[in-house]
Scaffold this motif. Structure first.
Motif, mmCIF file in Angstrom:
data_model
loop_
_atom_site.group_PDB
_atom_site.id
_atom_site.type_symbol
_atom_site.label_atom_id
_atom_site.label_comp_id
_atom_site.label_asym_id
_atom_site.label_seq_id
_atom_site.Cartn_x
_atom_site.Cartn_y
_atom_site.Cartn_z
ATOM 1 N N ILE A 15 0.866 -1.354 -0.043
ATOM 2 C CA ILE A 15 -0.591 -0.109 0.221
ATOM 3 C C ILE A 15 0.707 1.525 0.026
ATOM 4 O O ILE A 15 1.861 1.412 0.720
ATOM 5 C CB ILE A 15 -1.186 -0.110 1.285
ATOM 6 C CG1 ILE A 15 -2.163 -1.019 1.336
ATOM 7 C CG2 ILE A 15 -1.441 1.306 1.250
ATOM 8 C CD1 ILE A 15 -2.842 -1.902 2.962
ATOM 9 N N GLU A 17 0.555 5.642 -1.382
ATOM 10 C CA GLU A 17 0.173 6.651 -1.104
ATOM 11 C C GLU A 17 0.191 7.976 -2.326
ATOM 12 O O GLU A 17 1.608 7.846 -2.728
ATOM 13 C CB GLU A 17 -0.262 7.601 0.192
ATOM 14 C CG GLU A 17 0.867 8.412 0.708
ATOM 15 C CD GLU A 17 0.424 9.895 1.287
ATOM 16 O OE1 GLU A 17 -0.598 9.801 1.519
ATOM 17 O OE2 GLU A 17 1.410 10.129 2.083
ATOM 18 N N LEU A 28 -5.206 5.886 -1.563
ATOM 19 C CA LEU A 28 -4.002 4.798 -1.919
ATOM 20 C C LEU A 28 -4.237 4.352 -2.337
ATOM 21 O O LEU A 28 -5.714 3.484 -2.909
ATOM 22 C CB LEU A 28 -4.846 3.965 -0.170
ATOM 23 C CG LEU A 28 -4.099 4.824 0.752
ATOM 24 C CD1 LEU A 28 -4.855 4.373 2.240
ATOM 25 C CD2 LEU A 28 -2.962 5.744 1.575
ATOM 26 N N GLY A 30 -3.974 -0.264 -3.269
ATOM 27 C CA GLY A 30 -3.205 -1.602 -2.656
ATOM 28 C C GLY A 30 -2.603 -1.601 -3.986
ATOM 29 O O GLY A 30 -4.197 -2.148 -4.889
ATOM 30 N N THR A 55 -5.549 4.320 9.599
ATOM 31 C CA THR A 55 -5.126 2.878 10.003
ATOM 32 C C THR A 55 -6.816 2.470 9.564
ATOM 33 O O THR A 55 -6.801 1.231 8.773
ATOM 34 C CB THR A 55 -4.777 2.765 11.564
ATOM 35 O OG1 THR A 55 -3.831 3.199 12.242
ATOM 36 C CG2 THR A 55 -5.152 1.426 12.062
ATOM 37 N N ILE A 58 -7.190 1.664 5.747
ATOM 38 C CA ILE A 58 -5.918 0.366 5.660
ATOM 39 C C ILE A 58 -7.252 -0.830 5.463
ATOM 40 O O ILE A 58 -7.313 -1.996 5.238
ATOM 41 C CB ILE A 58 -4.486 0.667 6.007
ATOM 42 C CG1 ILE A 58 -4.006 1.788 5.080
ATOM 43 C CG2 ILE A 58 -3.457 -0.886 5.619
ATOM 44 C CD1 ILE A 58 -2.539 1.556 5.874
ATOM 45 N N LEU A 75 3.570 -2.661 4.004
ATOM 46 C CA LEU A 75 3.278 -0.679 3.394
ATOM 47 C C LEU A 75 4.484 0.556 3.054
ATOM 48 O O LEU A 75 5.556 0.560 3.723
ATOM 49 C CB LEU A 75 2.376 0.539 5.200
ATOM 50 C CG LEU A 75 1.101 -0.534 5.664
ATOM 51 C CD1 LEU A 75 1.142 0.550 6.886
ATOM 52 C CD2 LEU A 75 0.484 -0.612 4.810
ATOM 53 N N ASP A 76 4.098 1.833 2.965
ATOM 54 C CA ASP A 76 5.489 2.750 1.990
ATOM 55 C C ASP A 76 4.854 4.230 3.356
ATOM 56 O O ASP A 76 4.327 5.124 2.837
ATOM 57 C CB ASP A 76 5.114 2.763 0.954
ATOM 58 C CG ASP A 76 6.009 4.084 0.476
ATOM 59 O OD1 ASP A 76 6.947 4.574 0.626
ATOM 60 O OD2 ASP A 76 5.505 5.016 -0.181
ATOM 61 N N ILE A 86 -0.428 6.147 11.153
ATOM 62 C CA ILE A 86 -0.041 4.504 10.521
ATOM 63 C C ILE A 86 -0.512 3.609 11.560
ATOM 64 O O ILE A 86 0.953 3.587 12.417
ATOM 65 C CB ILE A 86 -0.519 3.299 9.698
ATOM 66 C CG1 ILE A 86 -0.472 4.017 8.397
ATOM 67 C CG2 ILE A 86 -1.044 2.041 9.579
ATOM 68 C CD1 ILE A 86 -0.243 3.937 7.281
ATOM 69 N N VAL A 99 2.283 -7.385 9.226
ATOM 70 C CA VAL A 99 3.153 -5.638 8.850
ATOM 71 C C VAL A 99 4.165 -5.572 8.976
ATOM 72 O O VAL A 99 4.840 -5.428 9.612
ATOM 73 C CB VAL A 99 1.265 -5.397 9.449
ATOM 74 C CG1 VAL A 99 1.571 -3.557 9.273
ATOM 75 C CG2 VAL A 99 -0.153 -4.861 9.781
ATOM 76 N N VAL A 101 6.117 -1.842 7.219
ATOM 77 C CA VAL A 101 6.443 -0.593 6.920
ATOM 78 C C VAL A 101 7.217 -0.657 6.899
ATOM 79 O O VAL A 101 9.056 -0.571 7.199
ATOM 80 C CB VAL A 101 5.892 -0.115 8.296
ATOM 81 C CG1 VAL A 101 6.148 1.431 7.939
ATOM 82 C CG2 VAL A 101 4.494 0.022 8.562
ATOM 83 N N ILE A 177 5.093 -2.025 -2.952
ATOM 84 C CA ILE A 177 5.105 -0.636 -2.857
ATOM 85 C C ILE A 177 5.337 -0.009 -4.343
ATOM 86 O O ILE A 177 4.630 0.624 -4.649
ATOM 87 C CB ILE A 177 6.562 -0.537 -2.411
ATOM 88 C CG1 ILE A 177 6.246 -1.285 -0.541
ATOM 89 C CG2 ILE A 177 6.725 1.202 -1.642
ATOM 90 C CD1 ILE A 177 4.880 -0.696 0.173
#
Length: 191
Positions: A15, A17, A28, A30, A55, A58, A75-76, A86, A99, A101, A177
């Motif tokens: 994900i 943005e 966003l 995905g 949060t 997502i 996540l980016d 987030i 998860v 990041v 990403i």
């Protein structure tokens, strides 16, 4: 439960943005990507610039996919859309999947920038507290020789490192990403 990084059918939801100056919302995107780098799904969402809904947005995107074959969310960044923070732990607890990041630059942190950006001191302090809660990043060196900074929940550092390397073809940006960034940018261009 041991996470199986060697699973051939592993899928990551990446994900990222994009937003334009003066926008009230950020887009966003995905991308569901298999370990063999085939794109296997796509979804879009919105988050409020300077808001507190990243949060939940997502989580909504993940649930909207209605898939039980996604093994990890990547996540980016963890602070997006002008300090919309987030909560990685909440994502992991609600999805029951790890998860990860990724960020790309060293930083002294954002506490000062958050306090400077928000004129309401109670709002600034609330965001600083949430920012502190996300914890420190680990610096890793990819097989490409590039460095990344990562946070992770529901997975070991070794497994996070392995997954990031599986999904990085060149440079430092993992493919889920990279493609999600392209999709997010394209989606705001057509508005």
């Amino acid at each position: 439960m041991k996470f199986r990084t060697m699973k051939r059918g592993m899928r990551v939801l990446g994900i990222a943005e994009s937003f334009t100056k003066g926008s009230m919302f950020s887009k966003l995107a995905g991308i569901v990507m298999r370990r063999d780098l085939i794109i296997d799904g796509m979804i879009f969402g919105n988050v409020t610039i300077e808001g507190d809904d990243a949060t939940q947005s997502i989580l909504s995107m993940y649930r909207s996919l209605k898939r039980n074959d996604i093994n990890c969310i990547m996540l980016d960044g963890i602070v997006i859309s002008m300090y919309n923070i987030i909560d990685g732990k909440e994502l992991e607890e609600n999805t029951k999947i790890p998860v990860i990041v990724v960020t790309f630059e060293e930083s002294e942190g954002l506490e000062g920038a958050i306090r400077h950006h928000f004129s309401n001191s109670s709002e600034a302090e609330m965001k600083v507290e949430l920012y502190r809660k996300i914890g420190q990043r680990d610096k890793i060196r990819l097989w490409t020789g590039k460095n990344l900074f990562v946070r992770y929940w529901g997975i070991s550092s070794e497994d996070a490192y392995t997954i990031i390397n599986f999904f990085t073809l060149q440079g430092s940006v993992p493919e889920p990403i990279r493609i999600a960034k392209l999709a997010a940018r394209a989606s705001i261009r057509r508005q």
